[in-house]
Design a protein around this motif. Structure first.
Motif, PDB file in Angstrom:
ATOM      1  N   SER A   1       0.539  -0.787   0.102  1.00  0.00           N
ATOM      2  CA  SER A   1       0.260   0.127  -0.241  1.00  0.00           C
ATOM      3  C   SER A   1       0.990   1.268  -0.215  1.00  0.00           C
ATOM      4  O   SER A   1       1.788   1.365   0.965  1.00  0.00           O
ATOM      5  CB  SER A   1      -0.937   0.484   1.288  1.00  0.00           C
ATOM      6  N   CYS A   2       0.349   2.308  -0.654  1.00  0.00           N
ATOM      7  CA  CYS A   2       1.035   3.521  -1.337  1.00  0.00           C
ATOM      8  C   CYS A   2       0.324   4.625  -0.658  1.00  0.00           C
ATOM      9  O   CYS A   2      -1.113   4.822  -1.294  1.00  0.00           O
ATOM     10  CB  CYS A   2       2.553   3.313  -2.082  1.00  0.00           C
TER      11      CYS A   2
ATOM     12  N   THR B   1       6.777   5.836   5.548  1.00  0.00           N
ATOM     13  CA  THR B   1       6.654   7.487   6.369  1.00  0.00           C
ATOM     14  C   THR B   1       4.810   6.769   6.603  1.00  0.00           C
ATOM     15  O   THR B   1       4.010   7.310   7.492  1.00  0.00           O
ATOM     16  CB  THR B   1       5.646   8.119   5.161  1.00  0.00           C
ATOM     17  N   PHE B   2       4.172   5.596   6.738  1.00  0.00           N
ATOM     18  CA  PHE B   2       2.561   5.163   6.486  1.00  0.00           C
ATOM     19  C   PHE B   2       2.411   4.028   7.084  1.00  0.00           C
ATOM     20  O   PHE B   2       0.562   4.107   7.568  1.00  0.00           O
ATOM     21  CB  PHE B   2       1.952   4.683   4.901  1.00  0.00           C
ATOM     22  N   THR B   3       3.193   3.863   7.902  1.00  0.00           N
ATOM     23  CA  THR B   3       3.406   2.382   8.558  1.00  0.00           C
ATOM     24  C   THR B   3       1.976   3.055   9.785  1.00  0.00           C
ATOM     25  O   THR B   3       1.359   1.527  10.491  1.00  0.00           O
ATOM     26  CB  THR B   3       4.065   1.902  10.079  1.00  0.00           C
TER      27      THR B   3
ATOM     28  N   ILE C   1       8.638   0.229   4.434  1.00  0.00           N
ATOM     29  CA  ILE C   1      10.458   0.001   4.110  1.00  0.00           C
ATOM     30  C   ILE C   1      10.245   1.492   3.411  1.00  0.00           C
ATOM     31  O   ILE C   1       9.759   2.683   3.139  1.00  0.00           O
ATOM     32  CB  ILE C   1       9.753   0.017   2.123  1.00  0.00           C
ATOM     33  N   LYS C   2      11.865   1.637   2.678  1.00  0.00           N
ATOM     34  CA  LYS C   2      12.224   3.841   2.988  1.00  0.00           C
ATOM     35  C   LYS C   2      12.124   3.442   1.082  1.00  0.00           C
ATOM     36  O   LYS C   2      12.170   4.373   0.881  1.00  0.00           O
ATOM     37  CB  LYS C   2      13.580   3.071   3.725  1.00  0.00           C
ATOM     38  N   ASN C   3      12.877   2.685   0.545  1.00  0.00           N
ATOM     39  CA  ASN C   3      13.227   2.381  -0.887  1.00  0.00           C
ATOM     40  C   ASN C   3      12.325   0.765  -1.789  1.00  0.00           C
ATOM     41  O   ASN C   3      12.313  -0.152  -1.259  1.00  0.00           O
ATOM     42  CB  ASN C   3      14.737   2.208  -0.795  1.00  0.00           C
ATOM     43  N   PRO C   4      11.430   1.794  -1.814  1.00  0.00           N
ATOM     44  CA  PRO C   4      10.026   1.021  -2.184  1.00  0.00           C
ATOM     45  C   PRO C   4      10.588  -0.234  -3.820  1.00  0.00           C
ATOM     46  O   PRO C   4      10.106  -1.813  -4.171  1.00  0.00           O
ATOM     47  CB  PRO C   4       9.015   1.272  -2.736  1.00  0.00           C
ATOM     48  N   MET C   5      11.539   0.430  -3.639  1.00  0.00           N
ATOM     49  CA  MET C   5      12.314  -0.383  -4.938  1.00  0.00           C
ATOM     50  C   MET C   5      13.387  -1.425  -4.921  1.00  0.00           C
ATOM     51  O   MET C   5      13.935  -1.890  -5.604  1.00  0.00           O
ATOM     52  CB  MET C   5      12.597   0.147  -6.275  1.00  0.00           C
TER      53      MET C   5
ATOM     54  N   GLU D   1      15.644  -8.476   3.608  1.00  0.00           N
ATOM     55  CA  GLU D   1      15.647  -7.861   4.668  1.00  0.00           C
ATOM     56  C   GLU D   1      14.826  -7.952   6.366  1.00  0.00           C
ATOM     57  O   GLU D   1      15.277  -8.272   7.245  1.00  0.00           O
ATOM     58  CB  GLU D   1      16.645  -6.903   5.137  1.00  0.00           C
ATOM     59  N   ALA D   2      14.031  -6.416   5.487  1.00  0.00           N
ATOM     60  CA  ALA D   2      12.993  -5.997   6.754  1.00  0.00           C
ATOM     61  C   ALA D   2      12.279  -7.570   6.930  1.00  0.00           C
ATOM     62  O   ALA D   2      11.772  -7.516   7.943  1.00  0.00           O
ATOM     63  CB  ALA D   2      12.715  -5.339   6.256  1.00  0.00           C
TER      64      ALA D   2
END
Length: 101
Positions: free
Chosen positions: A6-7, A58-60, A76-80, A87-88
């Protein structure tokens, strides 16, 4: 495993992050039974139907209710970045819950 990505608007970023998450999860050995991408507004209402939510960090906070119901929410900081997602995921409860090791 049921996966929600989700974004903000649920179009470009979430679609790309969904593909990246699918690649990372399959690489870790997870079986994905359902994967969906959507906007934050839709995600907040449907997250309880999934095992994990991937969203930009920013949306967690938008998924506190789902987390309280046992849904793993991963920011996730970098969605790509498949590496960051992998790792997460490895640091979460998902391997213990869904992988036979």
């Amino acid at each position: 495993m049921r996966v929600l990505v989700s974004c903000a608007n649920g179009s470009g970023t979430s679609l790309m992050m969904m593909r990246t998450a699918q690649k990372a999860l399959e690489g870790l050995g997870f079986e994905i039974t359902n994967i969906h991408h959507c906007s934050i507004s839709e995600g907040k209402n449907t997250a309880r139907n999934y095992d994990v939510v991937y969203t930009p960090t920013t949306f967690t906070d938008m998924f506190k209710d789902a987390a309280a119901r046992g849904v793993e929410v991963i920011g996730i900081k970098n969605p790509m970045s498949a590496k960051e997602i992998a790792e997460a995921t490895e640091k979460s409860s998902l391997p213990e819950r869904f992988l036979n090791k």
